[in-house]
Design a protein around this motif. Structure first.
Motif, mmCIF file in Angstrom:
data_model
loop_
_atom_site.group_PDB
_atom_site.id
_atom_site.type_symbol
_atom_site.label_atom_id
_atom_site.label_comp_id
_atom_site.label_asym_id
_atom_site.label_seq_id
_atom_site.Cartn_x
_atom_site.Cartn_y
_atom_site.Cartn_z
ATOM 1 N N LYS A 297 0.833 -1.200 0.000
ATOM 2 C CA LYS A 297 0.000 0.000 0.000
ATOM 3 C C LYS A 297 0.869 1.251 0.000
ATOM 4 C CE LYS A 297 -2.336 1.098 3.873
ATOM 5 N NZ LYS A 297 -3.374 1.009 4.931
ATOM 6 N N SER A 298 1.973 1.203 0.761
ATOM 7 C CA SER A 298 2.904 2.338 0.733
ATOM 8 C C SER A 298 4.268 1.880 1.240
ATOM 9 C CB SER A 298 2.379 3.503 1.581
ATOM 10 O OG SER A 298 2.584 3.244 2.952
ATOM 11 N N LYS B 154 3.910 -0.852 4.245
ATOM 12 C CA LYS B 154 2.538 -1.004 4.739
ATOM 13 C C LYS B 154 1.728 -1.689 3.654
ATOM 14 C CE LYS B 154 1.229 1.688 8.285
ATOM 15 N NZ LYS B 154 0.506 2.816 8.901
ATOM 16 N N THR C 60 -2.161 -3.904 2.495
ATOM 17 C CA THR C 60 -3.568 -4.205 2.741
ATOM 18 C C THR C 60 -3.874 -5.584 2.168
ATOM 19 O OG1 THR C 60 -5.844 -3.412 2.517
ATOM 20 C CG2 THR C 60 -4.416 -3.058 0.642
ATOM 21 N N ASP D 26 -3.583 -1.927 9.628
ATOM 22 C CA ASP D 26 -2.838 -0.681 9.512
ATOM 23 C C ASP D 26 -1.738 -0.538 10.572
ATOM 24 O OD1 ASP D 26 -2.764 1.465 7.710
ATOM 25 O OD2 ASP D 26 -3.467 2.834 9.277
ATOM 26 N N ILE E 13 4.405 0.216 -5.260
ATOM 27 C CA ILE E 13 3.056 0.127 -4.707
ATOM 28 C C ILE E 13 2.229 -0.746 -5.646
ATOM 29 C CG2 ILE E 13 0.957 1.491 -4.299
ATOM 30 C CD1 ILE E 13 2.954 3.718 -3.383
ATOM 31 N N LYS F 186 -5.295 8.469 6.932
ATOM 32 C CA LYS F 186 -4.976 7.043 6.905
ATOM 33 C C LYS F 186 -3.950 6.793 5.799
ATOM 34 C CE LYS F 186 -7.418 2.850 7.434
ATOM 35 N NZ LYS F 186 -8.006 1.933 6.481
ATOM 36 N N THR F 187 -3.058 5.837 6.038
ATOM 37 C CA THR F 187 -2.005 5.574 5.055
ATOM 38 C C THR F 187 -2.599 5.328 3.675
ATOM 39 O OG1 THR F 187 -0.820 4.465 6.807
ATOM 40 C CG2 THR F 187 0.001 4.135 4.560
ATOM 41 N N ALA G 259 -0.919 6.093 -0.320
ATOM 42 C CA ALA G 259 0.226 6.735 -0.970
ATOM 43 C C ALA G 259 -0.173 7.502 -2.225
ATOM 44 C CB ALA G 259 1.280 5.688 -1.298
ATOM 45 N N ASP H 173 -9.374 -1.348 -5.923
ATOM 46 C CA ASP H 173 -10.278 -0.816 -4.910
ATOM 47 C C ASP H 173 -11.232 -1.949 -4.596
ATOM 48 O OD1 ASP H 173 -12.295 -0.874 -6.866
ATOM 49 O OD2 ASP H 173 -12.059 1.243 -7.362
ATOM 50 N N LEU I 230 0.797 5.137 -8.092
ATOM 51 C CA LEU I 230 0.027 3.900 -8.116
ATOM 52 C C LEU I 230 -0.937 3.911 -6.940
ATOM 53 C CD1 LEU I 230 2.867 1.456 -9.117
ATOM 54 C CD2 LEU I 230 0.828 2.020 -10.468
ATOM 55 N N VAL J 167 -3.515 2.133 -4.432
ATOM 56 C CA VAL J 167 -4.084 0.953 -3.758
ATOM 57 C C VAL J 167 -5.136 1.474 -2.785
ATOM 58 C CG1 VAL J 167 -3.617 -0.967 -2.191
ATOM 59 C CG2 VAL J 167 -1.977 -0.408 -3.990
ATOM 60 N N GLU K 137 -8.381 1.164 -0.354
ATOM 61 C CA GLU K 137 -8.956 0.099 0.474
ATOM 62 C C GLU K 137 -10.483 0.146 0.546
ATOM 63 O OE1 GLU K 137 -6.332 -1.121 4.000
ATOM 64 O OE2 GLU K 137 -5.722 0.933 3.582
#
Lengths: 343, 351, 332
Positions: free
Chosen positions: B75-76, B84, B86, B133, B152, C229-230, C232, C245, C271, C273, C275
């Motif tokens: 995710k990052s 990180k 998901t 998270d 990513i 929230k994380t 990027a 998604d 990019l 991602v 959630e």
């Protein structure tokens, strides 16, 4: 009487056979084409005057109920719900199990033996069971199998001022209206479709709409009614005795405005009382129908029913009659070729 | 190839939903010997056709098992090089703490999943479940090096080789639903020994774990006369209520409910009884959580069956299945298929 | 190519909540009809415009509907009660101006509520400044839908306004239609209806078109605000190419083609991602036999509020990526 016959039949979602058979026997002499599709939907066609558009009227045949999941060593029957049932209505209700309609009751611990803290909580389905009067697993197994469907045991009663109490008014009321229309209306082309498994996720309507590929559909329903005193009017979805309820939107559809307004105009022109279904909660077969293939236009017209999804639903005969009048008026406009113009 | 060896190879490969292409070759090489054609469709479903004999009416059955598995995705990338992530598909974050993983960047990188150590936690914290998270992957590199290899959106898999337990039981990741694929493999082998009239489309579906997506499009493409999903079902363990489970080693669960065609299901039960194949019932009132759900409502509606291979600890890296159940599922399916002809099919499907 | 502020301002100011897209549909039609070969409006209200080419049949989806509020009840004093169309937050809505299709204005207010965190739409009402029910009914009917009153602001770098979700996608699609002169691919630009209530228009239009590939253009969130929230993706860092998604896992091949096109044309990209959430490609990729689909996302702050925010550079980079991608000979 048709509505009595329909509501007293068992037709829990996925097991609509008894209702389907009644409907087929009622309409078969009045339609030009009749088929039962691979999921059990009844698709009837009446040939007559038509517009360039394909017109479909639908009602779902299924009702909420229970299904047998296990039989315990004492012969008591464990079950789970089919469709949305408030678990609090289940305790101390009589039921009928399976094709041979074995009578049983849903039992629970007597109030005397419950702790105070227990009494304050809703009874969980896992602590409820059906008792058919047998004492052992073997004995119960003679009458009941895992997978048998269970319907509420509740007869049709007329009471009060033109009121009806029955189970499964959602949606035998729609089935009854559609059967009567098919029998009475002559020389107009339309599809009358009775769908399966609406209550468990609108499963029958999509395939039926895929087959019919309608341009315009009217979905008939029995819908939420909670018109008790001292509630703000905007929280009351529909009222008894205020006529057919025309849907604005729900979780599955924003109903086509032009079609909705046309229906309202017809009601006004014919002096038929009507109301809007104010709630945007819930959903019905329209959700699947209007997004099938290239998409189409839908409306929902409902008869208000109190205590929906329970063995003691209540509706008004006057609402039924006014809904029927409205449907006939719509078909009359359709016959004149005006109903579908510009939609 | 021996079915168990095939299953072990499948489980030790990666095929996270949406990224299943790595197992396609393995599946093709196993099935090709027994099939008439193998195609990969738009979304990546592998469609294996085994033609029937004298199939004048051109009747078709679709057997679906999903080849995708749950997994993780980057995710990052944090300043210190930690990653990180998901989930793709349903993963309980509590089951992956201190887990070894592989991050599939421009090269495969070993990593471990870490969180705040107990010493730094408030006393009450260790009572709480960790959220996704709050977890990180440590690749042992600094931020710049990580960025050289990792993007990513890169896929992360749990490191877990299959373990062979006592009896004929296997433990590992992605037995949901590679056990189903193995069962289809065993079934096509059985079918090559007996005659069948119908054309059988074995479909290794993609993206089941994120919403039955591969079954939706492949069922549309094939448009079969009926469909059968082979997936896994919750096997009994002490904490699960009996009415929601099936038992390990007792044969496939045959699903009953609105999603399932009643007469075809009765025929399936008859077949099991006729050939003395153990089976169990699994009751599911509405649309079920397998490819059978998508198949049933495709096009004008497709009569559907569902077989469940009992499996413990679903969606963890220590899922357990019994080879006996896989084989019995395959056998039942093969005999069932062989028992269907264009003559009896119409009668079975009418209401 | 210059940033066309006038077009974007007119787009966000044109009324078009889900299920009531006629005005926005007509506006977009007027903008594009001289640049396309075929144009139709289907029964759900999708606007479908084709630019013919010989290559792959590509559907480009941008939804033209916006969130709104539907009137469900009018009380004796002329106050309107409403339900939400799409994701409407009670807190965001409080004390906002709204406008109906016929121009009637109102504000959203609440009954006395002790704990503001328990505010629900059912405790709120629209005040259109009338004296009674009768006067209200002469202006508004049950079933009518209003939207937040648009208020367009911009500076050199940034646009601040409601309805960027997804008029910014419509903007990009319109500009691409105008910019692409001789398409090598067969392009179906679809301005979809009813995305906000469940990607309904995308589903039926994709069925009609049956494309080889689909690209949606929609807003995404951002992870660059305080204590976000994380996530990027941030404003001003380029267009965003979606990885996943809740509605789709972008076909890896298509995603890589998009990345390659961005790299080859020096288009900054991120990019994505995500959630939560979903968009039109989610419905399109499951149509018929399956349609490999991707998404070009525009990083956006404060989505579904009255002041959504995007970077003009990100918008221009998204537009550039779309054009280059559509002009690319896509091998699949």
């Amino acid at each position: 009487m048709l509505l009595k016959k329909l509501t007293e039949a068992s037709g829990v979602s996925g097991n609509e056979k008894e209702v389907r058979d009644i409907i087929i026997s009622e309409i078969k002499d009045y339609v030009d084409d009749l088929k039962v599709d691979k999921l059990g939907n009844v698709i009837a066609y009446k040939n007559g005057k038509s517009s360039s558009k394909i017109f479909m009227i639908t009602a779902h045949m299924d009702e909420v109920g229970l299904i047998v999941t296990d039989i315990d060593d004492k012969g008591l029957i464990k079950f789970t719900t089919v469709g949305g049932i408030d678990k609090r209505i289940l305790v101390s209700k009589p039921v009928l199990i399976g094709d041979s309609k074995i009578p049983g009751v849903i039992g629970s611990k007597p109030i005397h033996l419950q702790k105070k803290s227990e009494r304050e909580k809703a009874i969980d389905i896992d602590s409820l069971y059906i008792d058919i009067g047998t004492d052992t697993k073997d004995e119960t197994s003679k009458y009941v199998k895992i997978g048998d469907y269970v319907a509420f045991d509740s007869i049709y009663v007329e009471f009060g001022d033109n009121m009806i109490k029955a189970k499964a008014l959602d949606n035998r009321v729609g089935c009854s209206l559609l059967v009567e229309l098919i029998k009475e209306v002559k020389d107009i082309s339309f599809y009358g479709v009775f769908t399966v498994m609406e209550e468990i996720g609108l499963r029958g309507a999509g395939p039926a709409a895929y087959y019919v590929d309608p341009d315009i559909s009217i979905v008939l329903e029995g819908t939420l009614c909670f018109d008790v005193p001292k509630i703000d009017s905007h929280l009351i979805p529909t009222y008894i005795n205020k006529g057919p309820a025309i849907s604005l939107m729900d979780r599955t559809t924003i109903f086509n405005k032009a079609l909705r307004e046309r229906i309202v105009d017809i009601a006004i022109k014919n002096n038929i009382p009507y109301q809007y279904r104010k709630s945007s909660m819930g959903g019905n077969d329209s959700g699947r129908i209007h997004t099938t293939k290239e998409g189409s236009v839908t409306a929902t017209i409902s008869v208000p029913c109190r205590n929906i999804h329970s063995p003691t639903s209540v509706m008004s005969k006057k609402d039924y009659e006014n809904t029927y009048k409205l449907l006939k008026a719509i078909l009359k406009e359709y016959e004149k070729g005006e109903f579908t113009d510009g939609i | 190839m021996n079915t168990k060896e095939f299953l072990i190879k499948l489980c030790n490969s990666r095929s996270v939903s949406g990224h299943e292409s790595d197992v396609v070759q393995l599946i093709e090489s196993a099935f090709s010997k027994y099939s008439d054609s193998i195609k990969v469709d738009n979304l990546g479903n592998v469609i294996i056709l085994k033609k029937g004999k004298n199939n004048i009416s051109n009747s078709k059955a679709m057997i679906a098992g999903h080849m995708d598995e749950i997994g993780l995705v980057v995710k990052s990338i944090e300043e210190n090089g930690f990653i990180k992530f998901t989930n793709i598909g349903g993963i309980d974050p509590r089951t992956i703490l201190s887990q070894e993983v592989t991050v599939h960047g421009t090269k495969d990188l070993f990593g471990v999943i870490v969180s705040k150590p107990p010493h730094l936690q408030e006393e009450s914290e260790n009572e709480k479940a960790l959220k996704m998270d709050e977890l990180y992957i440590d690749l042992g590199y600094d931020n710049n090096t990580v960025k050289n290899y990792v993007n990513i959106g890169d896929i992360i898999t749990i490191n877990r080789e299959i373990k062979e337990l006592r009896g004929d039981r296997l433990a590992g990741k992605s037995l949901d639903d590679k056990a189903g694929i193995a069962s289809m493999y065993e079934c096509i082998k059985e079918l090559s020994k007996i005659e069948h009239e119908l054309d059988i489309y074995f479909v290794c579906t993609v993206q089941e774990e994120v919403g039955l997506r591969g079954a939706t499009t492949s069922a549309y493409k094939i448009n079969p006369d009926f469909g059968v999903a082979i997936d896994v079902g919750f096997a009994s363990t002490p904490e699960l209520p009996k009415k929601h489970t099936i038992d390990m080693g007792m044969g496939p669960g045959i699903t009953i409910g609105g999603n399932i065609h009643p007469k075809l299901r009765e025929k399936l039960v008859e077949t099991a009884k006729e050939y003395n194949i153990p089976f169990q019932y699994e009751v599911a009132p509405g649309g079920i959580g397998t490819d059978a759900n998508a198949m049933q409502i495709t096009r004008e509606g497709i009569p559907t069956l569902n077989l469940s291979i009992p499996l413990r600890y679903m969606h963890t890296s220590v899922e357990v299945v019994d080879m006996k159940d896989i084989k019995n599922t395959a056998k039942l399916l093969a005999f069932f298929i062989a028992s269907i002809t264009s003559d009896n099919l119409e009668g079975l499907l009418c209401y | 190519m210059e940033f066309n502020s006038k077009l974007l301002e007119e787009l966000v100011k044109t009324y078009g909540p889900s299920g009531n897209e006629t005005r926005i549909c007509n506006y977009i039609k007027g903008q594009i009809e001289n640049y396309v070969d075929e144009i139709i409006i289907d029964s759900l209200g999708n606007l479908i415009a084709r630019k013919k080419g010989n290559g792959k049949k590509i559907m480009i989806a941008a939804h033209m509907d916006q969130i709104g509020l539907m009137v469900t009840d009018i009380d004796d004093n002329g106050f309107l009660r409403f339900t939400n169309i799409g994701g409407v937050s009670p807190l965001v809505s409080l004390h906002q101006h709204v406008i109906f299709e016929n121009g009637v204005l109102g504000i959203i207010a609440k009954e006395p509520v002790e704990d503001i965190s328990k505010l629900r739409l059912s405790n709120m009402y629209i005040d259109i400044g009338v004296k009674d029910k009768k006067e209200a009914e002469s202006l508004v009917n049950i079933g009518d839908v209003c939207v937040y009153l648009p208020h367009y602001c911009e500076n050199e770098n940034t646009v601040f306004t409601s309805a960027l979700d997804d008029r910014i996608g419509c903007y990009i699609a319109i500009e691409a239609i105008k910019a692409i002169e001789n398409p090598i691919n067969d392009l179906y630009f679809v301005f979809t209806a009813q995305e906000e209530v469940g990607t309904r228009g995308a589903k039926t239009s994709a069925y009609r078109i049956d494309p080889d590939i689909c690209i949606s253009i929609d807003v995404t969130g951002s992870g660059d605000t305080p204590k976000a929230k994380t996530f990027a993706v941030g404003l001003g860092k380029g267009t965003a190419i979606k990885v996943k998604d809740q509605s789709i896992l972008t076909h890896p091949k298509l995603r890589n083609i998009m990345i390659e096109v961005a790299k080859n044309n020096n288009i900054p990209y991120q990019l994505e991602v995500l959630e939560y959430g979903g968009t039109d490609s989610g419905a399109v990729h499951l149509t018929k036999e399956g349609v490999p689909s991707g998404v070009i996302s525009i990083p956006t702050r404060y989505v579904h509020s009255t002041t959504e925010m995007v970077s003009k550079n990100d918008v221009m980079n998204s537009l550039k990526l779309l054009i280059k991608l559509l002009e690319h000979n896509i091998e699949f």
